[in-house]
Write a protein that holds these residues in place. Structure first.
Motif, PDB file in Angstrom:
ATOM      1  N   UNK A  52       0.824  -1.213   0.000  1.00 26.40           N
ATOM      2  CA  UNK A  52       0.000   0.000   0.000  1.00 26.40           C
ATOM      3  C   UNK A  52       0.861   1.268   0.000  1.00 26.40           C
ATOM      4  N   UNK A  53       2.152   1.122   0.306  1.00 29.18           N
ATOM      5  CA  UNK A  53       3.046   2.289   0.350  1.00 29.18           C
ATOM      6  C   UNK A  53       3.375   2.780  -1.046  1.00 29.18           C
ATOM      7  N   UNK A  54       3.774   4.037  -1.108  1.00 28.27           N
ATOM      8  CA  UNK A  54       4.270   4.595  -2.369  1.00 28.27           C
ATOM      9  C   UNK A  54       5.582   3.912  -2.728  1.00 28.27           C
ATOM     10  N   UNK A  55       5.795   3.695  -4.003  1.00 27.15           N
ATOM     11  CA  UNK A  55       7.051   3.088  -4.473  1.00 27.15           C
ATOM     12  C   UNK A  55       8.073   4.208  -4.650  1.00 27.15           C
ATOM     13  N   UNK A  56       9.299   3.956  -4.186  1.00 26.08           N
ATOM     14  CA  UNK A  56      10.357   4.964  -4.354  1.00 26.08           C
ATOM     15  C   UNK A  56      11.552   4.315  -5.049  1.00 26.08           C
ATOM     16  N   UNK A  57      12.593   5.118  -5.285  1.00 27.71           N
ATOM     17  CA  UNK A  57      13.771   4.536  -5.954  1.00 27.71           C
ATOM     18  C   UNK A  57      14.553   3.595  -5.029  1.00 27.71           C
ATOM     19  N   UNK A  58      14.158   3.537  -3.751  1.00 24.45           N
ATOM     20  CA  UNK A  58      14.824   2.598  -2.832  1.00 24.45           C
ATOM     21  C   UNK A  58      14.048   1.276  -2.708  1.00 24.45           C
ATOM     22  N   UNK A  59      12.822   1.234  -3.223  1.00 24.88           N
ATOM     23  CA  UNK A  59      11.932   0.076  -2.963  1.00 24.88           C
ATOM     24  C   UNK A  59      12.542  -1.246  -3.415  1.00 24.88           C
ATOM     25  N   UNK A  60      13.138  -1.249  -4.609  1.00 21.09           N
ATOM     26  CA  UNK A  60      13.684  -2.516  -5.126  1.00 21.09           C
ATOM     27  C   UNK A  60      14.798  -3.040  -4.213  1.00 21.09           C
ATOM     28  N   UNK A  61      15.708  -2.149  -3.818  1.00 21.79           N
ATOM     29  CA  UNK A  61      16.831  -2.587  -2.972  1.00 21.79           C
ATOM     30  C   UNK A  61      16.321  -3.100  -1.625  1.00 21.79           C
ATOM     31  N   UNK A  62      15.326  -2.423  -1.062  1.00 22.08           N
ATOM     32  CA  UNK A  62      14.765  -2.852   0.231  1.00 22.08           C
ATOM     33  C   UNK A  62      14.101  -4.218   0.072  1.00 22.08           C
ATOM     34  N   UNK A  63      13.353  -4.391  -1.014  1.00 23.53           N
ATOM     35  CA  UNK A  63      12.683  -5.676  -1.267  1.00 23.53           C
ATOM     36  C   UNK A  63      13.713  -6.798  -1.399  1.00 23.53           C
ATOM     37  N   UNK A  64      14.765  -6.532  -2.165  1.00 20.88           N
ATOM     38  CA  UNK A  64      15.806  -7.561  -2.355  1.00 20.88           C
ATOM     39  C   UNK A  64      16.433  -7.948  -1.025  1.00 20.88           C
ATOM     40  N   UNK A  65      16.740  -6.934  -0.208  1.00 17.37           N
ATOM     41  CA  UNK A  65      17.436  -7.211   1.044  1.00 17.37           C
ATOM     42  C   UNK A  65      16.528  -7.951   2.025  1.00 17.37           C
ATOM     43  N   UNK A  66      15.299  -7.447   2.199  1.00 19.49           N
ATOM     44  CA  UNK A  66      14.396  -8.067   3.188  1.00 19.49           C
ATOM     45  C   UNK A  66      13.971  -9.470   2.802  1.00 19.49           C
ATOM     46  N   UNK A  67      14.007  -9.765   1.506  1.00 19.26           N
ATOM     47  CA  UNK A  67      13.498 -11.048   1.046  1.00 19.26           C
ATOM     48  C   UNK A  67      14.579 -11.945   0.438  1.00 19.26           C
ATOM     49  N   UNK A  68      15.840 -11.504   0.553  1.00 21.59           N
ATOM     50  CA  UNK A  68      16.980 -12.274   0.026  1.00 21.59           C
ATOM     51  C   UNK A  68      16.734 -12.762  -1.396  1.00 21.59           C
ATOM     52  N   UNK A  69      16.382 -11.832  -2.254  1.00 23.08           N
ATOM     53  CA  UNK A  69      16.093 -12.212  -3.647  1.00 23.08           C
ATOM     54  C   UNK A  69      17.401 -12.224  -4.441  1.00 23.08           C
ATOM     55  N   UNK A  70      17.697 -13.347  -5.115  1.00 23.80           N
ATOM     56  CA  UNK A  70      18.969 -13.429  -5.833  1.00 23.80           C
ATOM     57  C   UNK A  70      19.026 -12.454  -7.006  1.00 23.80           C
TER      58      UNK A  70
END
Ligand SMILES: Cc1cc2nc3c(=O)[nH]c(=O)nc-3n(C[C@H](O)[C@H](O)[C@H](O)COP(=O)(O)O)c2cc1C
Length: 166
Positions: free
Chosen positions: A74-92
């Motif tokens: 529900x949050x606004x997407x920012x230019x940091x969103x992808x990096x945060x998603x990768x880190x929190x979810x350990x996405x290769x």
């Protein structure tokens, strides 16, 4: 080539993104619970975030060959969103990540989630109200948090479709 769009949706936003993608890239959309993909075919996994975690990702990763993750919150997407998603979810690194704003509807949530979000929405609304100038997505989040119901300004999939066509 993408064999399927596998989604996990609590209130309908991820289902909507999955169906839009399905129509655009001509691959079936399937709920995680009953999804079946032949021969290790590549999938796009679309799911909502709960405290930053992409719901069902571990289960999906154990079963499917995930080429891209679409996280919906529900949050606004920012230019940091992808990096945060990768880190929190350990996405290769070899999996693409797309971050989308989805809708919110407190009335459609199961009771435990409703109780969590009743409190959380107050915090979110207070934070955004004190921020001053808001962009379109932040404004949408404020509506969701202050009224309990809302949609993003757009359901945009163009960049995901372009990536899938490569
Ligand atoms: C318990 C709970 C936790 C949530 N945590 C987050 C979060 O950390 N970040 C966020 O942006 N949205 C969060 N949301 C909002 C959902 O991710 C958002 O409404 C999404 O569009 C729901 O997708 P769906 O309609 O497919 O279920 C949360 C929602 C619930 C119910």
């Amino acid at each position: 080539m993408i064999s399927a769009i596998v989604y996990n949706s609590c209130t309908g936003s991820c289902k909507k993104y999955a169906e839009l993608l399905s129509a655009a890239i001509h691959a079936p959309a399937m709920p995680l619970k009953s999804a079946y993909v032949r021969d290790g075919g590549k999938i796009i996994y679309v799911s909502w975030i709960f405290a930053g975690k992409v719901c069902g990702l571990e289960k999906a990763a154990a079963k499917f060959n995930i080429a891209a993750v679409v996280q919906v919150g529900m949050s606004a997407v920012s230019d940091k969103s992808e990096a945060v998603c990768r880190e929190k979810n350990s996405i290769p690194r070899n999996a693409a990540v797309f971050c989308r704003q989805g809708g919110f509807n407190i009335n459609k949530l199961p009771l435990p989630f409703k109780l969590i979000m009743k409190l959380k929405c107050k915090e979110i609304a207070a934070r955004l109200e004190s921020k001053g100038q808001l962009n379109e997505q932040e404004q949408a989040t404020l509506t969701m948090a202050s009224t309990g119901v809302g949609e993003p300004p757009r359901w945009d999939i163009d960049d995901i479709v372009a990536w899938a066509a490569k």
